[in-house]
Design an enzyme around this catalytic site. Structure first.
Site, PDB file in Angstrom:
ATOM      1  N   LYS A 144      18.590  51.418  35.215  1.00 17.85           N
ATOM      2  CA  LYS A 144      19.008  50.495  36.261  1.00 17.85           C
ATOM      3  C   LYS A 144      18.844  51.101  37.651  1.00 17.85           C
ATOM      4  O   LYS A 144      19.350  50.554  38.628  1.00 17.85           O
ATOM      5  CB  LYS A 144      20.477  50.103  36.060  1.00 17.85           C
ATOM      6  CG  LYS A 144      20.780  49.497  34.697  1.00 17.85           C
ATOM      7  CD  LYS A 144      22.273  49.310  34.484  1.00 17.85           C
ATOM      8  CE  LYS A 144      22.576  48.971  33.029  1.00 17.85           C
ATOM      9  NZ  LYS A 144      24.027  48.940  32.756  1.00 17.85           N
ATOM     10  N   PRO A 185      22.010  42.834  37.825  1.00 19.10           N
ATOM     11  CA  PRO A 185      21.066  43.902  37.585  1.00 19.10           C
ATOM     12  C   PRO A 185      21.256  44.733  36.320  1.00 19.10           C
ATOM     13  O   PRO A 185      22.028  45.676  36.295  1.00 19.10           O
ATOM     14  CB  PRO A 185      21.242  44.795  38.816  1.00 19.10           C
ATOM     15  CG  PRO A 185      22.617  44.491  39.336  1.00 19.10           C
ATOM     16  CD  PRO A 185      23.152  43.332  38.588  1.00 19.10           C
ATOM     17  N   GLU A 186      20.515  44.397  35.301  1.00 16.81           N
ATOM     18  CA  GLU A 186      20.290  45.348  34.213  1.00 16.81           C
ATOM     19  C   GLU A 186      18.805  45.715  34.307  1.00 16.81           C
ATOM     20  O   GLU A 186      18.158  45.360  35.291  1.00 16.81           O
ATOM     21  CB  GLU A 186      20.651  44.731  32.857  1.00 16.81           C
ATOM     22  CG  GLU A 186      22.139  44.424  32.730  1.00 16.81           C
ATOM     23  CD  GLU A 186      22.534  43.853  31.380  1.00 16.81           C
ATOM     24  OE1 GLU A 186      22.096  44.390  30.358  1.00 16.81           O
ATOM     25  OE2 GLU A 186      23.266  42.852  31.350  1.00 16.81           O
ATOM     26  N   ARG A 226      26.241  59.555  15.670  1.00 14.65           N
ATOM     27  CA  ARG A 226      27.136  58.840  16.581  1.00 14.65           C
ATOM     28  C   ARG A 226      27.935  57.831  15.764  1.00 14.65           C
ATOM     29  O   ARG A 226      27.371  56.938  15.149  1.00 14.65           O
ATOM     30  CB  ARG A 226      26.333  58.118  17.668  1.00 14.65           C
ATOM     31  CG  ARG A 226      25.355  59.024  18.408  1.00 14.65           C
ATOM     32  CD  ARG A 226      26.062  60.059  19.263  1.00 14.65           C
ATOM     33  NE  ARG A 226      26.843  59.456  20.306  1.00 14.65           N
ATOM     34  CZ  ARG A 226      26.536  59.531  21.609  1.00 14.65           C
ATOM     35  NH1 ARG A 226      25.489  60.180  22.000  1.00 14.65           N
ATOM     36  NH2 ARG A 226      27.308  58.967  22.514  1.00 14.65           N
ATOM     37  N   ARG A 231      34.079  45.329  27.513  1.00 13.46           N
ATOM     38  CA  ARG A 231      33.343  44.213  28.112  1.00 13.46           C
ATOM     39  C   ARG A 231      33.390  42.993  27.220  1.00 13.46           C
ATOM     40  O   ARG A 231      33.378  43.109  25.987  1.00 13.46           O
ATOM     41  CB  ARG A 231      31.880  44.618  28.354  1.00 13.46           C
ATOM     42  CG  ARG A 231      31.701  45.899  29.159  1.00 13.46           C
ATOM     43  CD  ARG A 231      32.342  45.834  30.521  1.00 13.46           C
ATOM     44  NE  ARG A 231      31.775  44.744  31.310  1.00 13.46           N
ATOM     45  CZ  ARG A 231      30.646  44.828  31.991  1.00 13.46           C
ATOM     46  NH1 ARG A 231      29.970  45.947  32.022  1.00 13.46           N
ATOM     47  NH2 ARG A 231      30.195  43.791  32.661  1.00 13.46           N
ATOM     48  N   ARG A 280      29.786  42.828  46.005  1.00 12.68           N
ATOM     49  CA  ARG A 280      30.974  43.502  45.480  1.00 12.68           C
ATOM     50  C   ARG A 280      31.029  44.992  45.791  1.00 12.68           C
ATOM     51  O   ARG A 280      32.002  45.648  45.433  1.00 12.68           O
ATOM     52  CB  ARG A 280      31.071  43.263  43.974  1.00 12.68           C
ATOM     53  CG  ARG A 280      31.404  41.823  43.653  1.00 12.68           C
ATOM     54  CD  ARG A 280      31.363  41.558  42.175  1.00 12.68           C
ATOM     55  NE  ARG A 280      32.428  42.224  41.468  1.00 12.68           N
ATOM     56  CZ  ARG A 280      32.536  42.247  40.144  1.00 12.68           C
ATOM     57  NH1 ARG A 280      31.632  41.629  39.408  1.00 12.68           N
ATOM     58  NH2 ARG A 280      33.523  42.865  39.566  1.00 12.68           N
TER      59      ARG A 280
END
Length: 255
Positions: free
Chosen positions: A59, A2-3, A150, A245, A109
């Site tokens: 999400k 799920p994104e 940023r 990641r 999970r």
DNA sequence: TTCCATGTTCCGCA
DNA sequence: TTGCGGAACATGGA
């Protein structure tokens, strides 16, 4: 899985199957999925109600049950199943409807959450979620403003839910792959054209996966393996860790 | 057996 | 203040 596009697909699925039906019973099969909320409050809040509409932000999925909304977050392995006979193996919460069918929230999970919330807009504010990239009001100027000042890696920013809500590991990699930008490049070192390209490409990718309900074969995501041929330029796919990641990118055309 | 997984949060450190 | 690395959470699949 799920994104944003997957959650959008779940939201449409929810809307297609589970609206306007009285919830006869709520079954919590594993309380760990409820987060802070107590089981009794969750069950009491939805029993006898009907879901009337769904909303998605990033999400997150919200389903309107009148005086309260169901909030679902799918973690790494969440999914929905509307069924009549056999519940899915990892069902954690099941809504039994008056028509005899059931909606299961499954999550192997258990990183997901099912809970009640008063108002999605308040939830979004309180949890500091950034804009949804598919919101028609999310324009290039908004995106430029979010990136201004940023200094972090561009991939980190794309994945930060308080900057933009909905992009995860795969869509961040895919966006940078298709715009030819190295995932570790500092966000404030992107050229104006690159920012424009990221904004446009990101939205196109999200929409195309939603529309075809899957990943096109020429996308990076179909080739996430070290040493693979780049489907775009024939270069070599490299593997690295960015923002904690596993990250895949083309060594030749992503700079 | 070992490594890896489409997510989020919290802690320590620079 | 910002940003990053690492660990933790829980569980199965290759």
């Amino acid at each position: 899985m799920p994104e944003l596009p997957e959650v959008e697909t779940y939201a449409r699925y929810f809307a297609r199957h589970a609206l306007q039906q009285r919830i006869a019973r709520v079954r919590v099969l594993d309380e760990r999925i409820l987060g802070e909320q107590r089981k009794a409050a969750f069950t009491r809040g939805l029993t006898g109600k009907s879901f009337t509409r769904v909303r998605r932000h990033g999400k997150h999925l919200f389903a309107d049950a009148g005086d309260v909304w169901l909030h679902l977050h799918f973690g790494m392995s969440g999914d929905l199943a509307y069924y009549r006979d056999e519940p899915p193996r990892f069902a954690r919460v099941i809504f039994d409807f008056d028509n005899g069918a059931h909606l299961a929230f499954e999550d192997m999970r258990l990183f997901g959450v099912a809970e009640l919330t008063r108002d999605p807009d308040v939830y979004i504010l309180e949890h500091r979620l950034g804009p949804d990239p598919l919101d028609p009001n999310f324009r290039l100027a908004n995106f430029r403003a979010l990136l201004a000042g940023r200094r972090g890696a561009v991939k980190s920013l794309l994945m930060s839910q308080d900057v933009i809500a909905g992009i995860g590991n795969l869509y961040a990699d895919e966006t940078l792959f298709q715009t030819g930008i190295h995932p570790r490049r500092a966000a404030d070192r992107l050229t104006p054209d690159e920012v424009k390209s990221v904004h446009r490409t990101m939205r196109t990718i999200l929409k195309s996966v939603i529309e075809r309900d899957g990943w096109p074969p020429h996308f990076l995501t179909a080739h996430r393996e070290e040493g693979e041929r780049c489907p775009q330029c024939g270069g070599t796919i490299a593997r690295a860790v960015v923002f904690g990641r596993t990250t895949y990118f083309c060594k030749r055309h992503q700079r």
